[in-house]
Design a protein around this motif. Sequence first.
Motif, mmCIF file in Angstrom:
data_model
loop_
_atom_site.group_PDB
_atom_site.id
_atom_site.type_symbol
_atom_site.label_atom_id
_atom_site.label_comp_id
_atom_site.label_asym_id
_atom_site.label_seq_id
_atom_site.Cartn_x
_atom_site.Cartn_y
_atom_site.Cartn_z
ATOM 1 N N LEU A 139 0.818 -1.212 0.000
ATOM 2 C CA LEU A 139 0.000 0.000 0.000
ATOM 3 C C LEU A 139 0.854 1.265 0.000
ATOM 4 O O LEU A 139 0.328 2.369 -0.025
ATOM 5 C CB LEU A 139 -0.917 0.003 1.239
ATOM 6 C CG LEU A 139 -1.861 -1.192 1.361
ATOM 7 C CD1 LEU A 139 -2.547 -1.190 2.712
ATOM 8 C CD2 LEU A 139 -2.899 -1.145 0.242
ATOM 9 N N GLY A 140 2.185 1.082 0.032
ATOM 10 C CA GLY A 140 3.079 2.223 0.187
ATOM 11 C C GLY A 140 3.500 2.309 1.640
ATOM 12 O O GLY A 140 2.718 2.006 2.552
ATOM 13 N N ILE A 141 4.731 2.707 1.882
ATOM 14 C CA ILE A 141 5.249 2.757 3.253
ATOM 15 C C ILE A 141 5.423 4.196 3.708
ATOM 16 O O ILE A 141 5.212 5.134 2.944
ATOM 17 C CB ILE A 141 6.581 1.992 3.366
ATOM 18 C CG1 ILE A 141 7.614 2.551 2.384
ATOM 19 C CG2 ILE A 141 6.353 0.513 3.109
ATOM 20 C CD1 ILE A 141 8.956 1.842 2.444
ATOM 21 N N GLY A 142 5.795 4.357 4.978
ATOM 22 C CA GLY A 142 5.963 5.696 5.534
ATOM 23 C C GLY A 142 6.983 6.510 4.758
ATOM 24 O O GLY A 142 7.933 5.957 4.191
ATOM 25 N N PRO A 143 6.799 7.833 4.694
ATOM 26 C CA PRO A 143 7.668 8.694 3.884
ATOM 27 C C PRO A 143 9.156 8.520 4.135
ATOM 28 O O PRO A 143 9.936 8.404 3.189
ATOM 29 C CB PRO A 143 7.202 10.100 4.270
ATOM 30 C CG PRO A 143 5.771 9.926 4.638
ATOM 31 C CD PRO A 143 5.711 8.590 5.326
ATOM 32 N N TRP A 144 9.574 8.512 5.407
ATOM 33 C CA TRP A 144 11.002 8.353 5.691
ATOM 34 C C TRP A 144 11.493 6.983 5.246
ATOM 35 O O TRP A 144 12.614 6.835 4.755
ATOM 36 C CB TRP A 144 11.289 8.569 7.169
ATOM 37 C CG TRP A 144 11.291 10.008 7.553
ATOM 38 C CD1 TRP A 144 10.331 10.685 8.239
ATOM 39 C CD2 TRP A 144 12.318 10.976 7.254
ATOM 40 N NE1 TRP A 144 10.687 12.004 8.388
ATOM 41 C CE2 TRP A 144 11.898 12.211 7.798
ATOM 42 C CE3 TRP A 144 13.544 10.906 6.590
ATOM 43 C CZ2 TRP A 144 12.667 13.371 7.697
ATOM 44 C CZ3 TRP A 144 14.300 12.058 6.476
ATOM 45 C CH2 TRP A 144 13.860 13.268 7.026
ATOM 46 N N ASP A 145 10.647 5.972 5.403
ATOM 47 C CA ASP A 145 11.056 4.635 4.990
ATOM 48 C C ASP A 145 11.053 4.483 3.476
ATOM 49 O O ASP A 145 11.785 3.651 2.935
ATOM 50 C CB ASP A 145 10.157 3.581 5.648
ATOM 51 C CG ASP A 145 10.394 3.484 7.137
ATOM 52 O OD1 ASP A 145 11.574 3.480 7.537
ATOM 53 O OD2 ASP A 145 9.421 3.415 7.902
#
Length: 213
Positions: free
Chosen positions: A32-38
């Motif tokens: 679904l897409g990961i956190g921005p920093w990750d």
Amino acid sequence: MKRAFFFRWLFFIVGLIVLALGFAMTIKGSRLGIGPWDVLHVGLYLNFGWTIGTWSVIAGFTLIAITAFFTRKIPQIGTFLNMVLIGLFIDIFNFLIPDITTLVGQVLILSAGIVISGYGVGLYVSPKIGAGPRDSLMMLLVDKTGLSISIVRAGIEVGVALLGWLLGGPVGIGTIAVALLTGRIVQQSLPQFERLLVTLIGDKKKLPPVLKV
């Protein structure tokens, strides 16, 4: 004094573990897409190797240097510990948590990861031992701009996600959810943990001023 020292460090260390767990859970929901920093860390991993946690440490060190330059202050020891421990815990939890293959499972682990990471931030920041590199930058911008935590955090993470996407990191609806919701959760969790810490210590004077959010 010993009581205050114990609870402040307890909140800090446990908060780091909770935060790393939340990060690892969102990474496991990568379809679904990961956190921005990750997104950035994974993009760097895909291009240059090493582990996601290692790139988290490198990115953290870069942010520490930037924040120290503008504030003209040496970061607290907690900031350096955060930089190292978060990266370590991310790699540990990525190893321990099994891969999630179903769409429902991805949605659930991503959603839980967002909430857990938001409360992890509030927990480790509340004792004022030293915000992590990313949150130190967030606090600096909140102080300089007068904007709320949620707005500043969302702005930073949208920019970071764009950079990570250019490097090939996985971006999706989950990335948008992390960027928009984490700051709002921190806005609730931080004052909650600050009040709890004051209650446990029993003396508000032993803590730095409560951050207004």
